[in-house]
Design a protein around this motif. Structure first.
Motif, PDB file in Angstrom:
ATOM      1  N   ALA A   5       0.833  -1.204   0.000  1.00 26.00           N
ATOM      2  CA  ALA A   5       0.000   0.000   0.000  1.00 26.00           C
ATOM      3  C   ALA A   5       0.873   1.261   0.000  1.00 26.00           C
ATOM      4  O   ALA A   5       0.587   2.227  -0.704  1.00 26.00           O
ATOM      5  CB  ALA A   5      -0.948  -0.007   1.191  1.00 26.00           C
ATOM      6  N   LEU A   9       1.703   4.702  -3.121  1.00 24.42           N
ATOM      7  CA  LEU A   9       1.367   6.086  -2.789  1.00 24.42           C
ATOM      8  C   LEU A   9       1.325   7.011  -4.015  1.00 24.42           C
ATOM      9  O   LEU A   9       0.378   7.785  -4.145  1.00 24.42           O
ATOM     10  CB  LEU A   9       2.322   6.627  -1.716  1.00 24.42           C
ATOM     11  CG  LEU A   9       1.943   7.972  -1.135  1.00 24.42           C
ATOM     12  CD1 LEU A   9       0.563   7.922  -0.491  1.00 24.42           C
ATOM     13  CD2 LEU A   9       2.981   8.426  -0.128  1.00 24.42           C
ATOM     14  N   ASN A  11       0.541   6.284  -7.083  1.00 28.39           N
ATOM     15  CA  ASN A  11      -0.693   5.958  -7.795  1.00 28.39           C
ATOM     16  C   ASN A  11      -1.920   6.415  -7.014  1.00 28.39           C
ATOM     17  O   ASN A  11      -2.924   6.815  -7.606  1.00 28.39           O
ATOM     18  CB  ASN A  11      -0.787   4.456  -8.082  1.00 28.39           C
ATOM     19  CG  ASN A  11       0.151   4.030  -9.186  1.00 28.39           C
ATOM     20  OD1 ASN A  11       0.551   4.827 -10.031  1.00 28.39           O
ATOM     21  ND2 ASN A  11       0.518   2.762  -9.185  1.00 28.39           N
ATOM     22  N   LEU A  12      -1.841   6.372  -5.695  1.00 26.14           N
ATOM     23  CA  LEU A  12      -2.945   6.826  -4.861  1.00 26.14           C
ATOM     24  C   LEU A  12      -3.152   8.333  -5.002  1.00 26.14           C
ATOM     25  O   LEU A  12      -4.279   8.809  -5.100  1.00 26.14           O
ATOM     26  CB  LEU A  12      -2.713   6.453  -3.392  1.00 26.14           C
ATOM     27  CG  LEU A  12      -3.824   6.815  -2.418  1.00 26.14           C
ATOM     28  CD1 LEU A  12      -5.135   6.155  -2.810  1.00 26.14           C
ATOM     29  CD2 LEU A  12      -3.427   6.417  -1.004  1.00 26.14           C
ATOM     30  N   LEU A  67     -11.232   9.512   2.164  1.00 23.53           N
ATOM     31  CA  LEU A  67     -11.012   8.615   1.028  1.00 23.53           C
ATOM     32  C   LEU A  67     -12.123   7.580   0.923  1.00 23.53           C
ATOM     33  O   LEU A  67     -12.581   7.262  -0.177  1.00 23.53           O
ATOM     34  CB  LEU A  67      -9.653   7.924   1.140  1.00 23.53           C
ATOM     35  CG  LEU A  67      -8.436   8.799   0.870  1.00 23.53           C
ATOM     36  CD1 LEU A  67      -7.160   8.020   1.131  1.00 23.53           C
ATOM     37  CD2 LEU A  67      -8.458   9.328  -0.552  1.00 23.53           C
ATOM     38  N   TRP A  83      -7.512   4.003 -11.622  1.00 15.13           N
ATOM     39  CA  TRP A  83      -6.322   3.500 -10.935  1.00 15.13           C
ATOM     40  C   TRP A  83      -5.294   3.021 -11.946  1.00 15.13           C
ATOM     41  O   TRP A  83      -5.614   2.283 -12.876  1.00 15.13           O
ATOM     42  CB  TRP A  83      -6.727   2.357 -10.002  1.00 15.13           C
ATOM     43  CG  TRP A  83      -5.600   1.690  -9.304  1.00 15.13           C
ATOM     44  CD1 TRP A  83      -5.098   0.449  -9.550  1.00 15.13           C
ATOM     45  CD2 TRP A  83      -4.813   2.212  -8.219  1.00 15.13           C
ATOM     46  NE1 TRP A  83      -4.066   0.171  -8.701  1.00 15.13           N
ATOM     47  CE2 TRP A  83      -3.870   1.233  -7.877  1.00 15.13           C
ATOM     48  CE3 TRP A  83      -4.826   3.421  -7.526  1.00 15.13           C
ATOM     49  CZ2 TRP A  83      -2.945   1.422  -6.850  1.00 15.13           C
ATOM     50  CZ3 TRP A  83      -3.908   3.599  -6.509  1.00 15.13           C
ATOM     51  CH2 TRP A  83      -2.980   2.604  -6.180  1.00 15.13           C
ATOM     52  N   VAL A  90      -5.243  -1.673  -5.308  1.00 13.25           N
ATOM     53  CA  VAL A  90      -6.314  -0.709  -5.062  1.00 13.25           C
ATOM     54  C   VAL A  90      -7.381  -1.327  -4.158  1.00 13.25           C
ATOM     55  O   VAL A  90      -7.954  -0.638  -3.314  1.00 13.25           O
ATOM     56  CB  VAL A  90      -6.918  -0.139  -6.367  1.00 13.25           C
ATOM     57  CG1 VAL A  90      -7.811  -1.129  -7.082  1.00 13.25           C
ATOM     58  CG2 VAL A  90      -7.689   1.134  -6.073  1.00 13.25           C
ATOM     59  N   ILE A  93      -5.921  -1.076  -0.690  1.00 14.17           N
ATOM     60  CA  ILE A  93      -6.010   0.305  -0.206  1.00 14.17           C
ATOM     61  C   ILE A  93      -7.440   0.618   0.218  1.00 14.17           C
ATOM     62  O   ILE A  93      -7.669   1.221   1.266  1.00 14.17           O
ATOM     63  CB  ILE A  93      -5.499   1.290  -1.265  1.00 14.17           C
ATOM     64  CG1 ILE A  93      -3.976   1.145  -1.418  1.00 14.17           C
ATOM     65  CG2 ILE A  93      -5.869   2.725  -0.904  1.00 14.17           C
ATOM     66  CD1 ILE A  93      -3.393   1.893  -2.580  1.00 14.17           C
TER      67      ILE A  93
END
Length: 117
Positions: A5, A9, A11-12, A67, A83, A90, A93
């Protein structure tokens, strides 16, 4: 699990940016997420950061809740579409965010959900 996860970060951050710009996501969840990010960046907190452990927990729970609300508003298909990374990451997450949001007291969560609908 948490390491994957954390590695996601970048990509988040891209996903958050894309969700905030996507017309399929309701306006109030976007606003809540933007306010939550702004709150975390401000030096003034409800619970000061210099208090060990507890000082960071309010920030973490606020971001997790924001989120979670944003992901719920967008829906799984939109989140997966926007994503860039691995689909399993994902999902991980989303599970972590949901778990963090569940730590927020129920009356606070209910009030936030009413505000963001």
């Amino acid at each position: 699990m948490l390491q994957e996860a954390a590695m996601a970060l970048p990509n988040l951050v891209k996903l958050l940016y894309r969700l905030l710009r996507d017309d399929r996501v309701a306006r109030r969840p976007k606003l809540f997420a933007a306010v939550a990010v702004g709150y975390v960046m401000l030096p003034i907190d409800v619970v000061p950061d210099f208090i060990p452990v507890i000082g960071s927990v309010d920030d973490i729970l606020l971001v997790a809740t924001a989120l979670h609300v944003l992901f719920q508003s967008a829906g799984g298909e939109v989140v997966e579409e926007l994503w860039d990374g691995d689909g399993d990451v994902v999902a991980l997450i989303a599970d972590i965010v949901s778990w963090g949001a569940d730590l927020v007291p129920r009356p606070v969560r209910a009030a936030l959900q009413r505000m963001t609908q």
